[in-house]
Scaffold this motif. Structure first.
Motif, PDB file in Angstrom:
ATOM      1  N   GLN A   1       9.003  -7.302 -82.895  1.00  0.00           N
ATOM      2  CA  GLN A   1       8.327  -6.029 -83.152  1.00  0.00           C
ATOM      3  C   GLN A   1       9.125  -5.217 -84.170  1.00  0.00           C
ATOM      4  O   GLN A   1       9.178  -3.997 -84.086  1.00  0.00           O
ATOM      5  N   GLY A   2       9.704  -5.920 -85.110  1.00  0.00           N
ATOM      6  CA  GLY A   2      10.485  -5.257 -86.143  1.00  0.00           C
ATOM      7  C   GLY A   2      11.838  -5.899 -86.329  1.00  0.00           C
ATOM      8  O   GLY A   2      12.397  -5.869 -87.424  1.00  0.00           O
ATOM      9  N   VAL A   3      12.405  -6.478 -85.261  1.00  0.00           N
ATOM     10  CA  VAL A   3      13.650  -7.233 -85.374  1.00  0.00           C
ATOM     11  C   VAL A   3      13.296  -8.676 -85.702  1.00  0.00           C
ATOM     12  O   VAL A   3      12.438  -9.283 -85.058  1.00  0.00           O
ATOM     13  N   SER A   4      13.951  -9.233 -86.709  1.00  0.00           N
ATOM     14  CA  SER A   4      13.653 -10.590 -87.144  1.00  0.00           C
ATOM     15  C   SER A   4      14.910 -11.277 -87.615  1.00  0.00           C
ATOM     16  O   SER A   4      15.883 -10.631 -88.017  1.00  0.00           O
TER      17      SER A   4
ATOM     18  N   GLU B   1      10.612   0.398 -95.742  1.00  0.00           N
ATOM     19  CA  GLU B   1      12.066   0.325 -95.798  1.00  0.00           C
ATOM     20  C   GLU B   1      12.558  -0.592 -94.687  1.00  0.00           C
ATOM     21  O   GLU B   1      12.114  -0.503 -93.543  1.00  0.00           O
ATOM     22  N   VAL B   2      13.473  -1.504 -95.031  1.00  0.00           N
ATOM     23  CA  VAL B   2      14.032  -2.438 -94.063  1.00  0.00           C
ATOM     24  C   VAL B   2      15.542  -2.471 -94.232  1.00  0.00           C
ATOM     25  O   VAL B   2      16.078  -1.999 -95.236  1.00  0.00           O
ATOM     26  N   CYS B   3      16.227  -3.041 -93.235  1.00  0.00           N
ATOM     27  CA  CYS B   3      17.667  -3.235 -93.359  1.00  0.00           C
ATOM     28  C   CYS B   3      18.005  -4.696 -93.113  1.00  0.00           C
ATOM     29  O   CYS B   3      17.304  -5.396 -92.380  1.00  0.00           O
ATOM     30  N   VAL B   4      19.063  -5.139 -93.772  1.00  0.00           N
ATOM     31  CA  VAL B   4      19.594  -6.480 -93.579  1.00  0.00           C
ATOM     32  C   VAL B   4      21.035  -6.323 -93.129  1.00  0.00           C
ATOM     33  O   VAL B   4      21.831  -5.658 -93.794  1.00  0.00           O
TER      34      VAL B   4
ATOM     35  N   VAL C   1      17.507   2.292 -87.299  1.00  0.00           N
ATOM     36  CA  VAL C   1      18.732   1.724 -86.729  1.00  0.00           C
ATOM     37  C   VAL C   1      19.828   2.778 -86.780  1.00  0.00           C
ATOM     38  O   VAL C   1      19.866   3.613 -87.686  1.00  0.00           O
ATOM     39  N   MET C   2      20.684   2.739 -85.778  1.00  0.00           N
ATOM     40  CA  MET C   2      21.856   3.602 -85.769  1.00  0.00           C
ATOM     41  C   MET C   2      23.007   2.832 -86.400  1.00  0.00           C
ATOM     42  O   MET C   2      23.299   1.701 -86.009  1.00  0.00           O
ATOM     43  N   ILE C   3      23.652   3.441 -87.389  1.00  0.00           N
ATOM     44  CA  ILE C   3      24.762   2.796 -88.076  1.00  0.00           C
ATOM     45  C   ILE C   3      25.963   3.728 -88.094  1.00  0.00           C
ATOM     46  O   ILE C   3      25.823   4.954 -88.000  1.00  0.00           O
ATOM     47  N   ARG C   4      27.139   3.131 -88.205  1.00  0.00           N
ATOM     48  CA  ARG C   4      28.363   3.943 -88.230  1.00  0.00           C
ATOM     49  C   ARG C   4      29.340   3.372 -89.247  1.00  0.00           C
ATOM     50  O   ARG C   4      29.679   2.184 -89.204  1.00  0.00           O
TER      51      ARG C   4
ATOM     52  N   ALA D   1      14.335  -4.736 -89.100  1.00  0.00           N
ATOM     53  CA  ALA D   1      15.772  -4.991 -89.054  1.00  0.00           C
ATOM     54  C   ALA D   1      15.992  -6.500 -89.047  1.00  0.00           C
ATOM     55  O   ALA D   1      15.630  -7.185 -88.082  1.00  0.00           O
ATOM     56  N   PHE D   2      16.575  -7.017 -90.117  1.00  0.00           N
ATOM     57  CA  PHE D   2      16.827  -8.450 -90.258  1.00  0.00           C
ATOM     58  C   PHE D   2      18.316  -8.679 -90.033  1.00  0.00           C
ATOM     59  O   PHE D   2      19.143  -8.208 -90.819  1.00  0.00           O
ATOM     60  N   ILE D   3      18.626  -9.412 -88.964  1.00  0.00           N
ATOM     61  CA  ILE D   3      20.010  -9.527 -88.510  1.00  0.00           C
ATOM     62  C   ILE D   3      20.520 -10.950 -88.716  1.00  0.00           C
ATOM     63  O   ILE D   3      19.921 -11.904 -88.218  1.00  0.00           O
ATOM     64  N   TYR D   4      21.641 -11.072 -89.441  1.00  0.00           N
ATOM     65  CA  TYR D   4      22.216 -12.374 -89.762  1.00  0.00           C
ATOM     66  C   TYR D   4      23.704 -12.380 -89.425  1.00  0.00           C
ATOM     67  O   TYR D   4      24.555 -12.225 -90.282  1.00  0.00           O
TER      68      TYR D   4
END
Length: 393
Positions: free
Chosen positions: A205-208, A222-225, A291-294, A309-312
């Protein structure tokens, strides 16, 4: 998260609506030419690596006008389909191709496997100790291709092991492969579980974990990698074709001599967040909202609004998500095989680190590939004994 053929059909239809000017009104199978209906393509999900999930209530609905453009989806029939292009998969393909079995290798990314990221190979017989893992793998792949292997870059997101006449079907965004036998050689660089809060909740549902599969869902979004490895770089590059902004979140600085990374940074719709870590994935009933980022030097996390959010991030878990529970696994997560590398499903074989063997060595993976290939040759040709190239007399 088992997928059905209908889900695959709908996924291809939705992908088509976003990539092509329009889609036609019927779906015909089997055959090389696929015709996809746009009557059913409203409100379908974004997908994760392991499958397609239905969108939650309140999700965005896609609307496209009807027309009559044809969509061509390639379909290949072969004797052996190998998922994974590492030392196990390439060795298996080399042997099956030499046995005159039509072999197709589907490799997600040749640059991200365990061998490919090894700087030097010092203990593989007959190889100069200064050779890199990538160089050795390149030679293995090229040797298999020279003997007739059809090598393709492709992300597998589903398999069907219950086809007519024992055929196995492998689904990717670009091609469907139907094979008389199937080899699982995807390795063990998967993560043992979700690493971030909200990752599991919004998977599908958005995480891939697959931009090739899901990138077209994010037109003008807008997306994040997340990640700095070669896979993350290539997937982020792919997303620049669709997303309005690709936020690249890296925990370390990118090297100046990394040409692929520097090329990615030159894209006008890419924004890098240096020395920054992902904290959590946020969302609502409609899917991911941010996404929360720091940053490393900061104490407080900030919200970055994104729809995908594309997580690798790498790990050491056997990569079996795409199997959907269709083959038996061991308690440690590895694919169960017998001494001939056969899994619990006839005609399906598991080789290399996907078995979760403690002997994670290139020579062991190559040996697995050889054993599986000889077993496949006997299985497909109906012989009672293994046939080898030479026999001592």
């Amino acid at each position: 998260m088992q997928l059905q053929c209908r889900a695959y059909t709908e996924y291809i239809g939705l992908l088509t609506l976003l990539l092509m000017p329009a889609a036609v009104e019927s779906f015909v199978s089997p055959g090389t030419v696929r015709y996809v209906a746009n009557e059913q393509m409203r409100g379908h999900s974004k997908t994760g690596f392991a499958g397609i999930k239905s969108r939650s209530p309140g999700a965005r609905t896609l609307h496209r006008r009807r027309s009559t453009s044809a969509v061509f989806m390639e379909e290949i029939e072969c004797d052996v389909a190998v998922i994974g292009g590492g030392p196990a998969g390439c060795t298996c393909a080399l042997y099956t191709s030499r046995s005159k079995l039509k072999t197709v290798v589907l490799d997600k990314n040749p640059a991200v496997g365990a061998l490919a990221i090894t700087s030097t190979i010092a203990n593989y017989p007959g190889v100069d100790r200064t050779m890199s893992g990538m160089a050795l793998l390149d030679q293995m792949r090229e040797q298999a291709i020279q003997y007739g292997t059809d090598y393709r870059r492709a992300q597998v997101f589903m398999v069907d092991l219950d086809g007519e006449d024992g055929m196995k079907t492998v689904y990717t965004p670009d091609v469907t492969v139907k094979a008389r036998s199937l080899v699982l050689a995807t390795g063990a660089l998967g993560r043992s579980g979700p690493s971030y809060e909200g990752e599991d909740k919004y998977l599908g549902q958005g995480v891939s974990y697959c931009a090739t599969c899901d990138g077209a869902f994010y037109q003008n979004s807008e997306v994040c990698v997340v990640g700095v490895n070669q896979e993350a770089v290539e997937e982020a590059q792919f997303l620049t074709k669709f997303a309005s902004t690709v936020h690249w979140i890296t925990s370390v600085d990118v090297k100046d001599d990394d040409e692929a990374a520097q090329y990615l940074l030159s894209c006008p719709n890419v924004k890098q967040w240096k020395k920054t870590k992902l904290v959590s994935v946020e969302g609502d009933v409609g899917g991911v909202t941010g996404v929360m980022i720091r940053e490393t030097k900061e104490k407080e996390a900030v919200l970055l609004p994104v729809e995908g959010a594309f997580i690798y991030m790498g790990g050491s878990k056997p990569i079996t998500d795409f199997l959907g529970g269709k083959v038996k696994l061991q308690d440690d997560g590895g694919v169960y095989v017998d001494e001939e590398m056969s899994t619990s499903v006839p005609g399906v074989y598991g080789i290399g680190d996907i078995r979760n063997t403690p002997f994670k060595q290139v020579v062991v993976a190559a040996s697995d590939g050889c054993v599986a290939a000889m077993s496949i040759d006997r299985y497909l040709k109906g012989r009672k004994t293994i046939q080898v190239d030479w026999i001592h007399k």
